[in-house]
Design a protein around this motif. Structure first.
Motif, mmCIF file in Angstrom:
data_model
loop_
_atom_site.group_PDB
_atom_site.id
_atom_site.type_symbol
_atom_site.label_atom_id
_atom_site.label_comp_id
_atom_site.label_asym_id
_atom_site.label_seq_id
_atom_site.Cartn_x
_atom_site.Cartn_y
_atom_site.Cartn_z
ATOM 1 N N GLU A 104 -70.948 -15.585 55.427
ATOM 2 C CA GLU A 104 -70.844 -14.432 56.322
ATOM 3 C C GLU A 104 -69.804 -14.628 57.417
ATOM 4 O OE1 GLU A 104 -72.372 -11.583 55.804
ATOM 5 O OE2 GLU A 104 -73.350 -12.419 54.021
ATOM 6 N N TYR A 105 -69.162 -15.809 57.464
ATOM 7 C CA TYR A 105 -68.272 -16.104 58.582
ATOM 8 C C TYR A 105 -66.901 -16.573 58.074
ATOM 9 C CZ TYR A 105 -72.683 -15.970 61.072
ATOM 10 O OH TYR A 105 -73.900 -15.574 61.568
ATOM 11 N N GLU A 122 -70.639 -20.378 55.295
ATOM 12 C CA GLU A 122 -71.999 -19.848 55.379
ATOM 13 C C GLU A 122 -72.622 -20.117 56.739
ATOM 14 O OE1 GLU A 122 -74.484 -20.723 52.010
ATOM 15 O OE2 GLU A 122 -72.768 -20.862 50.661
ATOM 16 N N GLU A 131 -67.175 -12.657 62.006
ATOM 17 C CA GLU A 131 -67.806 -11.928 60.906
ATOM 18 C C GLU A 131 -66.779 -11.224 60.031
ATOM 19 O OE1 GLU A 131 -70.782 -9.354 62.453
ATOM 20 O OE2 GLU A 131 -72.090 -10.997 63.122
#
Length: 583
Positions: A274-275, A344, A367
């Protein structure tokens, strides 16, 4: 000279999907009381089973795109395939599967297209055959009866064929439209469902991908390898991965997989975290180099990434490679950078090389990934005039042909011009400023609707012509020196424009080789709520040379270095300015 608007429309890359639907009843994946098909798929030797299924795939695909039963929508092509899969898999010999396919082909009915069939077969010098259909006449492979069946299909279809319900029709530009393909429920444990997706994909690309002749692999071998891979899986991720393994062989940077359900992510993803690193990075000489900064981030311009979360960049690149369709090996970092800087965990342990030393930092991820190309465009004007009365045009900032005309009018009295096509151009009309005397042109290979698997080459003339004044007073021939900037991020429309512009005698291209992916894209829906984007038009220079896979080569090669990036310098732009100021 074609009407300006028609040319612009014809050459624009198409990114929309028709909503036309198939009128045929939705196919049933299982007949009531059917045998356990999973058991059938496992009981035969893998080699015979794979050969049987590959033959079924090819014969079904040929009928799908040539037989009136499917082109006119009187038979459901998916339902027909589903009715054959377990039967073909159970055949013990080639003769058995040939007999099965012969019986099936006969059951499709008479060959009547409800339209006149041309007497002359296609095959002019302006045609390029991508699908190898020699197997349709190979009696050793198909048997005499089946070869005789396929010979009943004409080599050239009616040009006025009603394709309202056909598996493929064509938009006003000639781009293939597959929106009549039906959706199915997603049963990833069902081998029939899985093979349906594979066979639809392989055949659509076999007949409508324009660069198969350039591939490093054998396209039939891709199918033979994909069948057992598809049958070995039982979940969504393995299904998506098997399909992606096929498109990975296309060497097409336009290839892009997505879900047809808004907000749904693919299970098979190159960037599951997500990053992302909060700074832009770029491929510089086979290394990922930081090209920008971010608040509260310790990374600096010119830092060379060594590792992220304990894995080296080379290791991460190798892990991500299967997810990408690469025009050539040196494009891996350019294409996969976003996945490589993905994590992650929000806190990322990053090692960089800075000033000859390795430094370690804890970096808070973002993000959203930060594109180098887009970050460069932030704050740029559409144009500017720099020292020496040199104009600089930024096509990536322009949003309309009117904005282009306005910018070029402001740049009319400059002594030289730089066009930065390291950006994805928002406009197409740049070539209308090439003087008529240079007569640039380009060749576009479009799918020939009358002969599936064949592409027809048509030359398109480009450049300034006084007749354009009928449509706009803003166009004029820019006859002073022009330099085009190019690098690995130059792709698709930018490559198209470079291919045209560089033909003019007053134009020099400076920088690095481009991506090597040009031509209008098509969209193919796949069972499992998937959609594939791929190149559907071929683009060639007038001498027959292509840029797909190879990229466009600059007249003057200039490469970025981490040192100059650290200093905040743009080596390619500097080289262009230096050349023009000395000319």
């Amino acid at each position: 000279m074609l009407h300006l608007r028609k040319i612009a429309l014809f050459l624009a890359v198409v990114f929309c999907i028709s909503l036309a639907g198939c009128s045929a009843d939705a196919p049933q994946s299982k007949a009531a009381g059917s045998i356990d098909q999973t058991a059938v798929y496992r009981q035969n030797s893998a080699s015979q089973q794979t050969q049987n299924l590959a033959k079924l795939c090819k014969v079904w695909g040929y009928a799908k795109y040539y037989h009136p039963a499917f082109l006119l929508g009187t038979s459901d092509w998916d339902a027909e395939l589903l009715s054959l899969l377990s039967k073909a898999s159970a055949c013990e010999t080639s003769d058995d599967v040939n007999a099965l396919l012969h019986e099936w082909f006969t059951s499709l009915g008479e060959i009547d297209y409800k339209a006149r069939i041309p007497k002359a077969a296609s095959g002019s010098d302006a045609s390029v055959s991508e699908a190898d259909l020699s197997w349709t006449a190979d009696a050793d492979y198909l048997g005499e009866a089946l070869v005789g069946d396929l010979a009943k299909l004409p080599t050239m279809l009616p040009t006025n064929l009603d394709r309202t319900h056909a598996p493929v029709f064509f938009d006003s530009l000639g781009v293939p439209d597959f929106s009549n393909e039906p959706e199915h429920g997603s049963d990833y444990t069902d081998p029939d469902f899985r093979l349906l997706g594979l066979f639809r994909l392989w055949n659509a690309l076999d007949y409508y991908a324009p660069y198969l002749h350039l591939l490093d692999c054998d396209w039939d071998a891709v199918l033979l390898e994909a069948i057992p891979t598809m049958l070995d899986g039982t979940d969504r991720e393995s299904y998506e991965a098997a399909l992606a393994s096929v498109t990975g062989e296309l060497q097409d940077a336009h290839v892009w997989w997505s879900s047809t359900v808004e907000g749904t992510k693919l299970s098979y993803r190159s960037n599951p975290g997500e990053y992302y690193l909060p700074v832009p990075v770029s491929d510089v000489g086979g290394q990922l180099v930081v090209t920008g900064t971010a608040d509260n981030c310790p990374l600096e311009k010119g830092d060379v990434l060594v590792s992220i979360d304990g894995e080296t960049i080379d290791e991460l690149a190798a892990e991500k490679k299967p997810y990408y369709s690469l025009p050539r090996e040196d494009m891996l970092l350019t294409n996969a950078w976003r996945a490589i800087v993905n994590s992650e965990t929000e806190t990322m342990e990053v090692v960089v090389q800075r000033g000859g030393e390795e430094c370690s930092f804890s970096v808070t991820g973002s993000e959203h990934s930060v594109s180098h190309t887009k970050s460069v465009l932030n704050g740029l004007d559409a144009f500017q005039v720099v020292g020496g009365n040199i104009g600089v045009l930024n096509p990536g900032v322009l949003e309309s042909e009117t904005e282009l005309c306005n910018a070029m009018e402001e740049l009319r009295n400059t002594d030289a011009l730089i066009i930065d096509l390291r950006q994805y151009s928002g406009v197409i009309g740049l070539y209308f400023y090439i003087p008529t005397s240079y007569q640039p042109a380009i060749v576009v290979a479009k799918p020939n609707a009358a002969t599936p698997g064949t592409f027809t080459k048509d030359p398109i003339s480009c450049g300034y012509d006084s007749s354009l004044l009928t449509y706009s007073q803003s166009y004029y021939p820019y006859e002073k020196p022009v330099v085009i900037l190019m690098d690995k991020n130059s792709v698709s429309r930018s490559e198209y424009l470079i291919t045209i512009l560089k033909q003019a005698d007053n134009v020099t291209v400076i920088g690095e080789a481009s991506t090597g992916a040009d031509g209008n894209v098509a969209f193919l829906p796949l069972p499992g709520e998937l959609q594939l984007q791929f190149t559907s038009f071929g683009i060639y220079e007038m001498d027959g040379a292509q840029t797909q896979c190879t990229g466009i080569q600059p007249d003057v090669a200039v490469h970025y270095t981490a040192e100059r990036i650290r200093e905040g310098r743009d080596e390619i732009m500097e080289a262009a300015l230096d050349r023009l100021r000395r000319s």
